[in-house]
Motif scaffolding. Structure first.
Motif, short mmCIF file in Angstrom:
data_model
loop_
_atom_site.label_atom_id
_atom_site.label_comp_id
_atom_site.label_asym_id
_atom_site.label_seq_id
_atom_site.Cartn_x
_atom_site.Cartn_y
_atom_site.Cartn_z
N GLN A 95 69.47 45.96 44.95
CA GLN A 95 69.40 46.52 43.60
C GLN A 95 68.07 46.14 42.93
OE1 GLN A 95 71.42 48.66 42.09
NE2 GLN A 95 72.69 48.71 43.92
N ARG A 96 67.65 44.93 43.13
CA ARG A 96 66.37 44.50 42.55
C ARG A 96 65.21 45.27 43.18
NH1 ARG A 96 65.04 38.75 40.62
NH2 ARG A 96 63.28 39.33 39.36
N LEU A 97 65.26 45.41 44.51
CA LEU A 97 64.21 46.17 45.20
C LEU A 97 64.18 47.63 44.75
CD1 LEU A 97 64.35 44.84 48.88
CD2 LEU A 97 62.49 44.57 47.22
N MET A 98 65.34 48.20 44.48
CA MET A 98 65.38 49.60 44.03
C MET A 98 64.61 49.77 42.72
SD MET A 98 69.18 50.97 44.79
CE MET A 98 69.82 51.13 46.44
N ARG A 99 64.66 48.74 41.88
CA ARG A 99 63.94 48.82 40.60
C ARG A 99 62.46 48.50 40.75
NH1 ARG A 99 68.49 45.95 39.13
NH2 ARG A 99 67.32 44.01 38.97
N THR A 100 62.14 47.51 41.59
CA THR A 100 60.76 47.04 41.65
C THR A 100 59.95 47.59 42.81
OG1 THR A 100 61.41 45.07 42.89
CG2 THR A 100 61.36 44.88 40.47
N ARG A 101 60.59 47.80 43.95
CA ARG A 101 59.90 48.28 45.16
C ARG A 101 60.79 49.29 45.88
NH1 ARG A 101 55.89 44.26 47.57
NH2 ARG A 101 56.18 45.79 49.20
N PRO A 102 60.87 50.50 45.35
CA PRO A 102 61.82 51.48 45.91
C PRO A 102 61.56 51.86 47.37
CG PRO A 102 60.43 52.48 44.21
CD PRO A 102 60.15 51.01 44.19
N VAL A 103 60.30 51.82 47.81
CA VAL A 103 60.02 52.13 49.22
C VAL A 103 60.63 51.04 50.11
CG1 VAL A 103 58.22 52.42 50.96
CG2 VAL A 103 57.94 53.45 48.70
N ALA A 104 60.45 49.79 49.73
CA ALA A 104 61.03 48.68 50.49
C ALA A 104 62.55 48.76 50.49
CB ALA A 104 60.56 47.34 49.92
N ALA A 105 63.11 49.16 49.36
CA ALA A 105 64.58 49.30 49.27
C ALA A 105 65.06 50.38 50.23
CB ALA A 105 65.00 49.62 47.84
N ALA A 106 64.37 51.50 50.26
CA ALA A 106 64.77 52.59 51.16
C ALA A 106 64.65 52.15 52.62
CB ALA A 106 63.92 53.83 50.89
N LEU A 107 63.60 51.41 52.94
CA LEU A 107 63.43 50.92 54.32
C LEU A 107 64.51 49.90 54.68
CD1 LEU A 107 59.54 50.67 54.48
CD2 LEU A 107 61.01 52.38 55.58
N LEU A 108 64.86 49.03 53.72
CA LEU A 108 65.92 48.06 53.96
C LEU A 108 67.26 48.76 54.17
CD1 LEU A 108 66.65 45.06 54.19
CD2 LEU A 108 67.00 45.04 51.72
N GLN A 109 67.50 49.80 53.37
CA GLN A 109 68.72 50.61 53.54
C GLN A 109 68.74 51.24 54.93
OE1 GLN A 109 71.35 50.25 51.55
NE2 GLN A 109 71.33 52.20 50.45
N ALA A 110 67.60 51.77 55.35
CA ALA A 110 67.51 52.40 56.68
C ALA A 110 67.83 51.37 57.76
CB ALA A 110 66.14 53.01 56.89
N LEU A 111 67.30 50.17 57.61
CA LEU A 111 67.57 49.10 58.57
C LEU A 111 69.07 48.77 58.60
CD1 LEU A 111 66.59 46.95 60.58
CD2 LEU A 111 66.24 45.43 58.60
N PHE A 112 69.66 48.64 57.42
CA PHE A 112 71.10 48.37 57.31
C PHE A 112 71.89 49.46 58.05
CE2 PHE A 112 74.99 49.56 54.95
CZ PHE A 112 75.75 48.44 55.18
#
Length: 188
Positions: A95-112
């Protein structure tokens, strides 16, 4: 400090969004079948209770059917649970990454989602032999002469649920990678 508002639906992740080929419909159908199965179990359990109390005659095999059914229902509803974003997970970091670093959040979601797909593939591979063996030896639950039910249909339902969940994980990972690319290019 008030909590930050969640991002608009579809902007932060692929949960609930249409999947390629409208694949989410299959998950919804399986979920609906699981729900109908729950209703049938409730009717069966109530008939058993009423039969025991009013007629002194229980419905045979209720315990066996319930124990088999729980497994089948879980696997029928797995893919839709994933697609709707209701899988249990701790997403404080996400959730924090979605607000501050959305590309990293999307990549982390992809990894998950890729790890989830790999896990489903391992479980699917491990569940294949028990299905074959169950059919070969005509495995059943219950007691001969009282009530018996074959086990293989539930094992087959497990494989179907695992397969649909695996594909759902892969499609969500693909959507996450696509979203990361679009975010990087400034299109979202």
């Amino acid at each position: 400090m008030p909590a930050a508002a969640p991002p608009p639906a579809g902007a932060a992740d692929a949960y609930g969004a249409p999947l390629p080929g409208n694949f989410q419909r299959l998950g919804r159908v399986l979920n609906a079948l699981g729900t109908l199965w729950i209703v049938a179990l409730m009717l069966l359990i109530n008939a058993d209770v009423l039969g025991r109390d009013l007629l002194g005659a229980p419905v045979r095999g209720v315990t066996e059917l319930v124990s088999l059914s729980i497994v089948g229902i879980v696997f029928l509803q797995l893919a839709d649970t994933l697609h709707s974003g209701r899988f249990t997970r701790a997403d404080v970091l996400l959730q924090r990454l979605m607000r501050t670093r959305p590309v990293a959040a999307a990549l982390l979601q992809a990894l998950f989602h890729m790890v989830g797909a790999a896990l489903m593939a391992v479980i699917l591979w491990a569940a294949w032999s028990p299905l074959v063996e169950s059919v070969r030896i005509r495995e059943y639950v219950g007691a001969i002469g009282d009530f018996t039910a074959p086990v293989w249909p539930v094992r087959l339902i497990m494989l179907i649920g695992l397969s649909v969940t695996l594909v759902t994980f892969l499609l969500l990972a693909w959507a996450d990678l696509r979203r990361a690319r679009m975010l990087r290019r400034g299109r979202i």
